[in-house]
Design a protein around this motif. Structure first.
Motif, PDB file in Angstrom:
ATOM      1  N   PHE A   5      84.547 -11.081 -49.645  1.00 44.01           N
ATOM      2  CA  PHE A   5      84.379  -9.915 -50.507  1.00 44.01           C
ATOM      3  C   PHE A   5      83.322  -8.980 -49.925  1.00 44.01           C
ATOM      4  CE2 PHE A   5      84.542  -8.600 -55.148  1.00 44.01           C
ATOM      5  CZ  PHE A   5      83.671  -7.525 -55.045  1.00 44.01           C
ATOM      6  N   ASP A   6      82.178  -9.531 -49.535  1.00 41.84           N
ATOM      7  CA  ASP A   6      81.090  -8.710 -48.999  1.00 41.84           C
ATOM      8  C   ASP A   6      81.522  -8.012 -47.716  1.00 41.84           C
ATOM      9  OD1 ASP A   6      78.346 -10.962 -49.943  1.00 41.84           O
ATOM     10  OD2 ASP A   6      79.492  -9.478 -51.075  1.00 41.84           O
ATOM     11  N   LEU A   7      82.202  -8.758 -46.843  1.00 42.64           N
ATOM     12  CA  LEU A   7      82.637  -8.154 -45.585  1.00 42.64           C
ATOM     13  C   LEU A   7      83.632  -7.028 -45.853  1.00 42.64           C
ATOM     14  CD1 LEU A   7      83.007 -11.421 -43.455  1.00 42.64           C
ATOM     15  CD2 LEU A   7      81.334  -9.602 -43.079  1.00 42.64           C
ATOM     16  N   LEU A   8      84.573  -7.249 -46.779  1.00 38.67           N
ATOM     17  CA  LEU A   8      85.541  -6.209 -47.105  1.00 38.67           C
ATOM     18  C   LEU A   8      84.845  -5.006 -47.744  1.00 38.67           C
ATOM     19  CD1 LEU A   8      88.542  -8.242 -48.619  1.00 38.67           C
ATOM     20  CD2 LEU A   8      88.510  -7.017 -46.454  1.00 38.67           C
ATOM     21  N   SER A   9      83.941  -5.268 -48.678  1.00 36.29           N
ATOM     22  CA  SER A   9      83.250  -4.178 -49.368  1.00 36.29           C
ATOM     23  C   SER A   9      82.390  -3.364 -48.416  1.00 36.29           C
ATOM     24  CB  SER A   9      82.361  -4.721 -50.490  1.00 36.29           C
ATOM     25  OG  SER A   9      83.118  -5.409 -51.434  1.00 36.29           O
ATOM     26  N   ALA A  10      81.894  -4.022 -47.371  1.00 38.75           N
ATOM     27  CA  ALA A  10      81.074  -3.310 -46.393  1.00 38.75           C
ATOM     28  C   ALA A  10      81.928  -2.455 -45.474  1.00 38.75           C
ATOM     29  CB  ALA A  10      80.249  -4.307 -45.585  1.00 38.75           C
TER      30      ALA A  10
ATOM     31  N   ASP B 184      92.872 -15.196 -52.041  1.00 40.33           N
ATOM     32  CA  ASP B 184      91.895 -15.619 -53.054  1.00 40.33           C
ATOM     33  C   ASP B 184      90.736 -14.641 -53.178  1.00 40.33           C
ATOM     34  OD1 ASP B 184      91.948 -19.297 -52.982  1.00 40.33           O
ATOM     35  OD2 ASP B 184      93.293 -17.799 -53.854  1.00 40.33           O
ATOM     36  N   ALA B 185      90.284 -14.119 -52.041  1.00 37.50           N
ATOM     37  CA  ALA B 185      89.139 -13.209 -52.085  1.00 37.50           C
ATOM     38  C   ALA B 185      89.502 -11.915 -52.796  1.00 37.50           C
ATOM     39  CB  ALA B 185      88.649 -12.919 -50.670  1.00 37.50           C
ATOM     40  N   VAL B 186      90.649 -11.358 -52.449  1.00 36.69           N
ATOM     41  CA  VAL B 186      91.054 -10.101 -53.078  1.00 36.69           C
ATOM     42  C   VAL B 186      91.349 -10.339 -54.561  1.00 36.69           C
ATOM     43  CG1 VAL B 186      92.757  -8.239 -53.061  1.00 36.69           C
ATOM     44  CG2 VAL B 186      91.883  -9.138 -50.914  1.00 36.69           C
ATOM     45  N   THR B 187      91.940 -11.495 -54.876  1.00 36.59           N
ATOM     46  CA  THR B 187      92.176 -11.842 -56.277  1.00 36.59           C
ATOM     47  C   THR B 187      90.854 -11.935 -57.036  1.00 36.59           C
ATOM     48  OG1 THR B 187      94.200 -13.032 -55.728  1.00 36.59           O
ATOM     49  CG2 THR B 187      93.145 -13.591 -57.819  1.00 36.59           C
ATOM     50  N   ALA B 188      89.852 -12.547 -56.409  1.00 33.91           N
ATOM     51  CA  ALA B 188      88.536 -12.663 -57.054  1.00 33.91           C
ATOM     52  C   ALA B 188      87.922 -11.287 -57.271  1.00 33.91           C
ATOM     53  CB  ALA B 188      87.622 -13.535 -56.201  1.00 33.91           C
ATOM     54  N   MET B 189      88.149 -10.390 -56.318  1.00 32.18           N
ATOM     55  CA  MET B 189      87.617  -9.037 -56.450  1.00 32.18           C
ATOM     56  C   MET B 189      88.208  -8.349 -57.673  1.00 32.18           C
ATOM     57  SD  MET B 189      87.732  -7.696 -52.559  1.00 32.18           S
ATOM     58  CE  MET B 189      87.468  -5.995 -53.019  1.00 32.18           C
ATOM     59  N   LYS B 190      89.454  -8.649 -57.940  1.00 35.39           N
ATOM     60  CA  LYS B 190      90.111  -7.983 -59.066  1.00 35.39           C
ATOM     61  C   LYS B 190      89.627  -8.537 -60.404  1.00 35.39           C
ATOM     62  CE  LYS B 190      94.289  -5.891 -58.006  1.00 35.39           C
ATOM     63  NZ  LYS B 190      95.746  -5.826 -58.047  1.00 35.39           N
ATOM     64  N   GLY B 191      89.025  -9.710 -60.356  1.00 38.86           N
ATOM     65  CA  GLY B 191      88.565 -10.287 -61.610  1.00 38.86           C
ATOM     66  C   GLY B 191      89.691 -11.014 -62.323  1.00 38.86           C
ATOM     67  N   PRO B 192      89.377 -11.664 -63.441  1.00 43.69           N
ATOM     68  CA  PRO B 192      90.391 -12.445 -64.145  1.00 43.69           C
ATOM     69  C   PRO B 192      91.447 -11.530 -64.770  1.00 43.69           C
ATOM     70  CG  PRO B 192      88.368 -12.340 -65.435  1.00 43.69           C
ATOM     71  CD  PRO B 192      88.070 -11.682 -64.120  1.00 43.69           C
TER      72      PRO B 192
ATOM     73  N   GLY C 185      89.411  -0.551 -55.375  1.00 43.14           N
ATOM     74  CA  GLY C 185      90.209   0.608 -54.973  1.00 43.14           C
ATOM     75  C   GLY C 185      89.703   1.204 -53.683  1.00 43.14           C
ATOM     76  N   LYS C 186      88.378   1.269 -53.556  1.00 42.12           N
ATOM     77  CA  LYS C 186      87.823   1.803 -52.316  1.00 42.12           C
ATOM     78  C   LYS C 186      88.129   0.883 -51.144  1.00 42.12           C
ATOM     79  CE  LYS C 186      84.117   4.248 -54.643  1.00 42.12           C
ATOM     80  NZ  LYS C 186      82.797   4.059 -55.239  1.00 42.12           N
ATOM     81  N   VAL C 187      88.013  -0.427 -51.404  1.00 41.01           N
ATOM     82  CA  VAL C 187      88.326  -1.379 -50.338  1.00 41.01           C
ATOM     83  C   VAL C 187      89.794  -1.269 -49.971  1.00 41.01           C
ATOM     84  CG1 VAL C 187      88.537  -3.831 -49.804  1.00 41.01           C
ATOM     85  CG2 VAL C 187      86.483  -2.977 -50.905  1.00 41.01           C
ATOM     86  N   THR C 188      90.642  -1.181 -50.998  1.00 40.60           N
ATOM     87  CA  THR C 188      92.070  -1.069 -50.736  1.00 40.60           C
ATOM     88  C   THR C 188      92.369   0.210 -49.966  1.00 40.60           C
ATOM     89  OG1 THR C 188      92.450  -2.177 -52.824  1.00 40.60           O
ATOM     90  CG2 THR C 188      94.349  -1.171 -51.771  1.00 40.60           C
ATOM     91  N   ALA C 189      91.633   1.288 -50.299  1.00 37.73           N
ATOM     92  CA  ALA C 189      91.858   2.535 -49.568  1.00 37.73           C
ATOM     93  C   ALA C 189      91.609   2.311 -48.082  1.00 37.73           C
ATOM     94  CB  ALA C 189      90.951   3.638 -50.105  1.00 37.73           C
ATOM     95  N   CYS C 190      90.562   1.550 -47.776  1.00 40.14           N
ATOM     96  CA  CYS C 190      90.288   1.288 -46.369  1.00 40.14           C
ATOM     97  C   CYS C 190      91.269   0.266 -45.803  1.00 40.14           C
ATOM     98  CB  CYS C 190      88.856   0.777 -46.200  1.00 40.14           C
ATOM     99  SG  CYS C 190      87.641   1.956 -46.802  1.00 40.14           S
ATOM    100  N   LEU C 191      91.817  -0.565 -46.687  1.00 36.66           N
ATOM    101  CA  LEU C 191      92.777  -1.553 -46.222  1.00 36.66           C
ATOM    102  C   LEU C 191      94.162  -0.953 -46.040  1.00 36.66           C
ATOM    103  CD1 LEU C 191      91.988  -4.660 -48.497  1.00 36.66           C
ATOM    104  CD2 LEU C 191      91.359  -4.335 -46.121  1.00 36.66           C
ATOM    105  N   MET C 192      94.388   0.176 -46.700  1.00 40.19           N
ATOM    106  CA  MET C 192      95.744   0.685 -46.764  1.00 40.19           C
ATOM    107  C   MET C 192      96.398   0.937 -45.420  1.00 40.19           C
ATOM    108  SD  MET C 192      96.491   3.047 -50.037  1.00 40.19           S
ATOM    109  CE  MET C 192      97.204   4.161 -48.846  1.00 40.19           C
ATOM    110  N   PRO C 193      95.686   1.491 -44.459  1.00 38.85           N
ATOM    111  CA  PRO C 193      96.359   1.652 -43.153  1.00 38.85           C
ATOM    112  C   PRO C 193      96.922   0.335 -42.653  1.00 38.85           C
ATOM    113  CG  PRO C 193      94.268   2.802 -43.143  1.00 38.85           C
ATOM    114  CD  PRO C 193      94.333   2.066 -44.438  1.00 38.85           C
TER     115      PRO C 193
END
Lengths: 206, 206
Positions: free
Chosen positions: A36-41, A77-85, A114-122
């Motif tokens: 999560f931290d690595l993705l958020s960074a 699992d990490a992205v799922t955790a980011m989304k919360g329950p 959403g911001k992480v996904t924006a960077c993940l989107m490409p």
């Protein structure tokens, strides 16, 4: 209606033999938090290595591989955790449950996501693994929304010939566009979920 | 209804003194095409330099700066060119004009643009210049859609209390989600524009 939990359990070893959280659950959490931290960074999912995750979580690589068969499973699992329950639904008014689902997509956690996904989107275009991750993470929420819509058709709250898949898109599309792109700044954030759901329910025809 | 053209003219010097296209218009086009090519190849807008554009277009940097005051203005014209001309609307049925506008967002040009935008999207968060570019490029199309909706309210085809800004979002959001993310593969591409417009017009209530 009982609360629904994620099928991907981020703490597979839950032997609660003593007080406090079992060591293995804390380790799993630390690993997921590291991703999560690595993705958020701003690191791309492609660039994230198991080595980097292990280093950040303070564990050995073998510890990670004991829990997740590959990077893809860990990312899910990490992205799922980011989304919360998954949100808890009241199970009565379909309008209210839809508002709960949309509002859950717009909390701070999701805005970060959403911001992480924006960077993940490409990567969704370049990397089939990320597409699978994205699908796996979003599928439980989609199924939850489908079940609410089916309930509405059965109860007569929604029209009998409702296109469920289009409805999903018409609720999620605007929400994603606002989250990721702030597509229309003229639509206020306040009471967004209520306004969107009521709009889609009501339609635009005279 | 006369066809609408983009306000940002990609060929500012249009002295048609002889047969064929004037040299300056061809130069402008080559420059814009060069930016288009660099973006389509996956280069980020941030990374694109005037030097690289000049080299690709086969012109000197001064040639570019004579026509565009800065990189932002050039990006606006290039991205606008990628989107193609504004669609021609018939000006009668609001439903038909909305379908034309949505369908225009989903042609091959726009799908390419969607992929480029997907790669550009991280920059919308990091780079205020890209946000301004995105806004400048999309504003003429939004205004066109707003005018169609206002016409519908006046004619009684749409309800008098229609929230125009929410309607914009509910038409564009799903389209963007499909273009950029293929968000719901269960919604077919065929007749997408008609199905979306009819869905939003009709609403989901029983």
């Amino acid at each position: 209606m009982e609360s629904m939990t994620l099928s991907a359990d981020v703490a597979p070893d839950q032997d609660r033999k003593g007080p406090g959280r079992p060591r293995s659950a804390r380790v799993d959490e630390a690993i997921v938090e590291a991703v999560f931290d690595l993705l958020s960074a701003g690191q791309s999912a492609d660039a994230i290595s198991i080595e980097a995750v292990a280093a950040k979580a303070g564990v050995g690589k073998a510890t990670i591989y004991r829990r997740w068969p590959n990077k893809e499973a860990l990312l899910i699992d990490a992205v799922t955790a980011m989304k919360g329950p998954l949100p808890e639904l009241q199970g009565e008014s379909v309008r209210d449950d839809l508002i709960t689902l949309i509002a859950a997509m717009r909390n701070k956690r999701m805005t970060d996501y959403g911001k992480v996904t924006a960077c993940l989107m490409p990567e969704l275009y370049r990397n089939p693994e990320m597409t699978r991750v994205h699908q796996a993470v979003s599928e439980p929420r989609r199924e939850l929304m489908r079940s609410v819509l089916r309930r509405g058709i059965e109860s007569g709250e929604l029209r009998a010939d409702l296109d469920i898949e289009m409805m999903l898109l018409c609720l999620s599309g605007p929400t994603i566009a606002q989250n990721m792109l702030r597509w229309n700044p003229n639509v206020p954030d306040e009471h967004f979920a209520e306004h969107l759901v009521d709009f889609v329910l009501r339609g635009a025809h005279a």
